[in-house]
Motif scaffolding. Sequence first.
Motif, mmCIF file in Angstrom:
data_model
loop_
_atom_site.group_PDB
_atom_site.id
_atom_site.type_symbol
_atom_site.label_atom_id
_atom_site.label_comp_id
_atom_site.label_asym_id
_atom_site.label_seq_id
_atom_site.Cartn_x
_atom_site.Cartn_y
_atom_site.Cartn_z
ATOM 1 N N THR A 31 0.831 -1.215 0.000
ATOM 2 C CA THR A 31 0.000 0.000 0.000
ATOM 3 C C THR A 31 0.865 1.264 0.000
ATOM 4 O OG1 THR A 31 -0.151 -0.171 2.412
ATOM 5 C CG2 THR A 31 -1.950 -1.138 1.114
ATOM 6 N N VAL A 32 1.531 1.519 1.101
ATOM 7 C CA VAL A 32 2.334 2.742 1.187
ATOM 8 C C VAL A 32 3.787 2.496 0.811
ATOM 9 C CG1 VAL A 32 0.874 3.938 2.828
ATOM 10 C CG2 VAL A 32 2.631 2.358 3.675
ATOM 11 N N GLU A 33 4.241 1.261 0.933
ATOM 12 C CA GLU A 33 5.605 0.874 0.584
ATOM 13 C C GLU A 33 6.642 1.769 1.235
ATOM 14 O OE1 GLU A 33 6.076 0.110 -3.668
ATOM 15 O OE2 GLU A 33 8.204 -0.191 -3.300
ATOM 16 N N LEU A 34 6.397 2.059 2.504
ATOM 17 C CA LEU A 34 7.354 2.837 3.293
ATOM 18 C C LEU A 34 7.438 2.184 4.665
ATOM 19 C CD1 LEU A 34 6.345 6.523 2.441
ATOM 20 C CD2 LEU A 34 8.597 5.485 2.011
ATOM 21 N N PRO A 35 8.559 2.365 5.373
ATOM 22 C CA PRO A 35 8.666 1.778 6.712
ATOM 23 C C PRO A 35 7.565 2.321 7.616
ATOM 24 C CG PRO A 35 10.799 2.584 5.934
ATOM 25 C CD PRO A 35 9.771 3.085 4.962
ATOM 26 N N PRO A 36 6.990 1.467 8.465
ATOM 27 C CA PRO A 36 5.906 1.896 9.365
ATOM 28 C C PRO A 36 6.233 3.164 10.143
ATOM 29 C CG PRO A 36 6.105 -0.488 9.427
ATOM 30 C CD PRO A 36 7.229 0.006 8.570
ATOM 31 N N ALA A 37 7.501 3.331 10.513
ATOM 32 C CA ALA A 37 7.867 4.510 11.301
ATOM 33 C C ALA A 37 7.566 5.807 10.554
ATOM 34 C CB ALA A 37 9.354 4.453 11.659
ATOM 35 N N LEU A 38 7.577 5.761 9.226
ATOM 36 C CA LEU A 38 7.332 6.975 8.432
ATOM 37 C C LEU A 38 5.845 7.270 8.258
ATOM 38 C CD1 LEU A 38 9.945 6.844 5.521
ATOM 39 C CD2 LEU A 38 9.979 8.271 7.565
#
Lengths: 397, 397
Positions: free
Chosen positions: A40-47
């Motif tokens: 979906t976002v393809e970014l680390p959860p922290a971001l």
Amino acid sequence: MAPPIPQERAAIDTIVATYRTRGDAARAAEVARFVAYEQTVELPPALITDPHLLAHIVGRVLAIEPDAQVQDSQRFRIAYNAELASRSLAQLLNLVYGNVSMYPALRLVGLELPDSVLRAFAGPRYGVAGVRRLLGVYGRPLLSTALKPRGVPLDRLAQLAYDFALGGGDVVKDDQNLVDQDFDAFRFRVERCAAAVARANQSTGRNCLYFPHLAARHEELERHAEFVHGLGLRGVLLCPMILGLDGARALAARHDLVFMAHPTLTGVYVHGEEHGIANHLLLGTFWRLAGADVAVFCAPGGRFAYTESECRAIARALTEPLGTLAPALPCPGGGMQFAEIGSIAARYGADSMLLAGGSMQQQAASFVAATRAFLVRLSADCEVRLTEPDRAWRALR
Amino acid sequence: MAPPIPQERAAIDTIVATYRTRGDAARAAEVARFVAYEQTVELPPALITDPHLLAHIVGRVLAIEPDAQVQDSQRFRIAYNAELASRSLAQLLNLVYGNVSMYPALRLVGLELPDSVLRAFAGPRYGVAGVRRLLGVYGRPLLSTALKPRGVPLDRLAQLAYDFALGGGDVVKDDQNLVDQDFDAFRFRVERCAAAVARANQSTGRNCLYFPHLAARHEELERHAEFVHGLGLRGVLLCPMILGLDGARALAARHDLVFMAHPTLTGVYVHGEEHGIANHLLLGTFWRLAGADVAVFCAPGGRFAYTESECRAIARALTEPLGTLAPALPCPGGGMQFAEIGSIAARYGADSMLLAGGSMQQQAASFVAATRAFLVRLSADCEVRLTEPDRAWRALR
């Protein structure tokens, strides 16, 4: 740990995908979270701290439980916002298994689609009922064969088509390896085979159908399809995983032709229990969304090693309720032996099509006789309800 | 036992495919014979007695030997008559791995194409040299990033694009998950991001490129591509395994745009040592035949588990001599950490592009600063030869 889910999330229309992964529940929870973000976002959860993204874009992990079929494996379900599929078959595939196909030991094993997604797809144009109407055959499984091999004189291919139609066969299709050098070669070959089937149909009073294989370079596909349609033929063979799933859908959508789907190259998707996409989702659900009226798959006992339960699951996915999409015909093939035809027909029921190629060419001295023998065997375990054209043809013999 | 081969066979132009299978040499010989028949005539060997078919159509098993990389495995080579590929990328894929994809423990690991086949493909339109010319950047690896995530306001995406271009980045592309609901949404988004990059380019005097993702339904792809071209943009991101390999080739062939290929869904093909298609053939050879100018793949050390030797093989397949096809840019990505950038750049050499997304967003408070930091790290191990635009931009800082 799953991401925090604000309450309004419940109102979103969702696509629910089920995955299988190896290991215990703790590992599965990690994998599930990875998938929910990656797809979906393809970014680390922290971001991802924006409440809108967390509520509307990031996938939601619904449940993790031991897999009943494969040892030391878990199943988890992820709910995706249905809008992320953009009403596109290509994007649906990308959403549920695109990037994570590169992740080890992760298999897509289930897919639930809401009406908002299903409405975007016309599905099979003919389906079971439409193909039967074209043939005028009811109450028994249908019989199909493949014209092959590439490299024999056209006379031989046309003769095979003629004999099959004369023997009472229902659908004769090109082999998926039967691909021509250019449009003229295609035109010449298809005209000959179509004429042979038409001639046989005149003798029998039946309506055996001939489906050429549309396999030209992308730029030429449209011209080939128009030619087939212009010749009065009623269907084509397409290889969805060679053409691209959405390309096959669009090609079928543009032309009033029965779409018979061939499983070449599907092995990369469905092979193994640990990775890829479950057989019944690819050859069942996805193909039906792409508009396949007939789905060829490899039956157990043939030369490819698919299990009976896999094949039953494909047949179920092709025929079970799916929005307003018509059911498609399961078409087991891939080297079935004559002795097994009856039991295969009984297994898939009357509303199926059997594909027999090499085994029919091996069966009897004459292809006409082989076709008849296969039809008798095919109908033996089914309640046969003859239609007028069928009756006329039987009387003719 | 291999089929009898009449002598004239030597004169046929051949495609040589190498496969890996499990087991000993005797089993491999059986498998090889199966493949040679399955992929060509698709009939039992007993039915093929025609000398023409044996000489010109059935695949010829060339050699069987133990696999040096995988234990208890063999490699065998099969020569196919090159005409069977029908000068088509779709049919080439079907010929070398179509039906046998459904066979267990069989992997395509090598492919040698004769000039007669290679001549059918234009290959990369820009390639390494063309992309460099557009950018005006020489002597160092190129840096690219992805606009994401889907779901954030357009302002945020446009700002990312602007910051990356201002920081000296080379190519900003849409994420492969960045797919729009319809043409208007696509147009609006792409205009905004393109304008942001153009504004940054005015500041820097450089020519950072913006590549939107073409991911519409099949019927809309052409309109999207024309819009991108009409806007003056120079390239696009395509997902070949989602669009279909030949569909992607045809789309790229119709438009004067750089074709950056994304590996989504390639995992089903390349996953594992025992089945599917070797990474370097799919993302290297096949993508280059499809015309990819830039090939994104997952680097070791990222969040997907590819090995260094696999990635080196991809890079080699993209750049080694292949008929008259231009070399393409290897583009490792997939979650590389900042600390590794230098060594990755050194490994793939100056003629590569690095794709950094999440790791750049995580790296620094400002995306401009992150881009600069990545560029410095990227160039550290390479001999940097600055061009005029580069010099002007450095002076500007």
